[in-house]
Design an enzyme around this catalytic site. Sequence first.
Site, PDB file in Angstrom:
ATOM      1  N   HIS A   1      38.686  64.722  55.607  1.00 15.75           N
ATOM      2  CA  HIS A   1      39.254  63.514  54.986  1.00 15.75           C
ATOM      3  C   HIS A   1      40.755  63.764  54.974  1.00 15.75           C
ATOM      4  O   HIS A   1      41.207  64.738  54.345  1.00 15.75           O
ATOM      5  CB  HIS A   1      38.673  63.330  53.573  1.00 15.75           C
TER       6      HIS A   1
ATOM      7  N   CYS B   1      31.434  63.577  51.489  1.00 16.27           N
ATOM      8  CA  CYS B   1      32.849  63.947  51.568  1.00 16.27           C
ATOM      9  C   CYS B   1      33.361  64.348  50.188  1.00 16.27           C
ATOM     10  O   CYS B   1      33.369  63.539  49.257  1.00 16.27           O
ATOM     11  CB  CYS B   1      33.670  62.772  52.119  1.00 16.27           C
TER      12      CYS B   1
ATOM     13  N   HIS C   1      44.474  64.545  54.599  1.00 14.02           N
ATOM     14  CA  HIS C   1      45.235  64.950  53.413  1.00 14.02           C
ATOM     15  C   HIS C   1      46.492  65.688  53.852  1.00 14.02           C
ATOM     16  O   HIS C   1      46.544  66.257  54.938  1.00 14.02           O
ATOM     17  CB  HIS C   1      44.390  65.841  52.491  1.00 14.02           C
TER      18      HIS C   1
ATOM     19  N   GLY D   1      42.607  74.155  62.015  1.00 11.06           N
ATOM     20  CA  GLY D   1      41.973  74.734  60.832  1.00 11.06           C
ATOM     21  C   GLY D   1      41.663  73.739  59.733  1.00 11.06           C
ATOM     22  O   GLY D   1      41.488  74.127  58.573  1.00 11.06           O
TER      23      GLY D   1
ATOM     24  N   ASN E   1      46.935  69.553  58.479  1.00  9.52           N
ATOM     25  CA  ASN E   1      46.102  70.215  59.477  1.00  9.52           C
ATOM     26  C   ASN E   1      45.189  69.159  60.082  1.00  9.52           C
ATOM     27  O   ASN E   1      44.430  68.510  59.358  1.00  9.52           O
ATOM     28  CB  ASN E   1      45.273  71.329  58.834  1.00  9.52           C
TER      29      ASN E   1
HETATM   30  P1  AMP Z   1      42.493  71.900  55.114  1.00 12.30           P
HETATM   31  O1  AMP Z   1      42.096  73.314  55.452  1.00 12.30           O
HETATM   32  O2  AMP Z   1      43.811  71.489  55.608  1.00 12.30           O
HETATM   33  O3  AMP Z   1      41.378  70.926  55.453  1.00 12.30           O
HETATM   34  O4  AMP Z   1      42.648  71.889  53.541  1.00 12.30           O
HETATM   35  C1  AMP Z   1      41.602  71.719  52.647  1.00 12.30           C
HETATM   36  C2  AMP Z   1      42.083  72.164  51.303  1.00 12.30           C
HETATM   37  O5  AMP Z   1      41.234  71.613  50.320  1.00 12.30           O
HETATM   38  C3  AMP Z   1      42.069  73.676  51.096  1.00 12.30           C
HETATM   39  O6  AMP Z   1      43.389  74.122  50.808  1.00 12.30           O
HETATM   40  C4  AMP Z   1      41.132  73.863  49.909  1.00 12.30           C
HETATM   41  O7  AMP Z   1      41.562  74.880  49.040  1.00 12.30           O
HETATM   42  C5  AMP Z   1      41.148  72.506  49.252  1.00 12.30           C
HETATM   43  N1  AMP Z   1      39.972  72.155  48.469  1.00 12.30           N
HETATM   44  C6  AMP Z   1      38.678  72.213  48.859  1.00 12.30           C
HETATM   45  N2  AMP Z   1      37.869  71.762  47.893  1.00 12.30           N
HETATM   46  C7  AMP Z   1      38.675  71.383  46.867  1.00 12.30           C
HETATM   47  C8  AMP Z   1      38.447  70.832  45.572  1.00 12.30           C
HETATM   48  N3  AMP Z   1      37.210  70.554  45.124  1.00 12.30           N
HETATM   49  N4  AMP Z   1      39.517  70.586  44.782  1.00 12.30           N
HETATM   50  C9  AMP Z   1      40.768  70.864  45.220  1.00 12.30           C
HETATM   51  N5  AMP Z   1      41.051  71.366  46.425  1.00 12.30           N
HETATM   52  C10 AMP Z   1      40.024  71.639  47.241  1.00 12.30           C
HETATM   53 ZN    ZN Z   2      36.294  61.033  52.268  1.00 12.61          ZN
END
Ligand code: AMP
Ligand code: ZN
Length: 112
Positions: free
Chosen positions: A96, A3, A98, A91, A85
């Site tokens: 995890h 993760c 957030h 999407g 989301n």
């Molecule tokens: P979701 O599509 O709602 O799952 O959002 C996931 C978000 O995580 C996206 O906006 C990505 O740009 C962001 N993301 C993925 N990897 C990283 C990372 N290493 N650091 C910061 N943001 C990330």
């Molecule tokens: Zn996690």
Amino acid sequence: MDCIFCEIIKGNIPSEKVYEDEFITAFNDLNPQMPVHVLIVPKKHIVSAYELAEEDAELVGKAFLASKIIADKLGVNNGYRIINNCGEDAGQTVKHIHFHMLAGKTMGDKII
Ligand code: AMP
Ligand code: ZN
């Protein structure tokens, strides 16, 4: 378990942290969709909002309370949007839970 957000929380993957406490960490999104785009992430690995248990209720409140501190810190307390989301159809790409905190310009379009 593989993760990316757990690795960020552990400090194994770098991030631009904007807030951290015992339960929550918050960092800039890698691919910002707004001038301010922060991810507010409970430290506990919960896959999605749909996977929340009764015992996690307070944690969700703590995520929203963190948004107030972040809004003051980043100077965006005039308004911000918090988006979660949840699951495939919405999407969700990182499994995890957030909350996207978006701010920094007037938001015209609303989904609802
Ligand atoms: P979701 O599509 O709602 O799952 O959002 C996931 C978000 O995580 C996206 O906006 C990505 O740009 C962001 N993301 C993925 N990897 C990283 C990372 N290493 N650091 C910061 N943001 C990330
Ligand atoms: Zn996690």
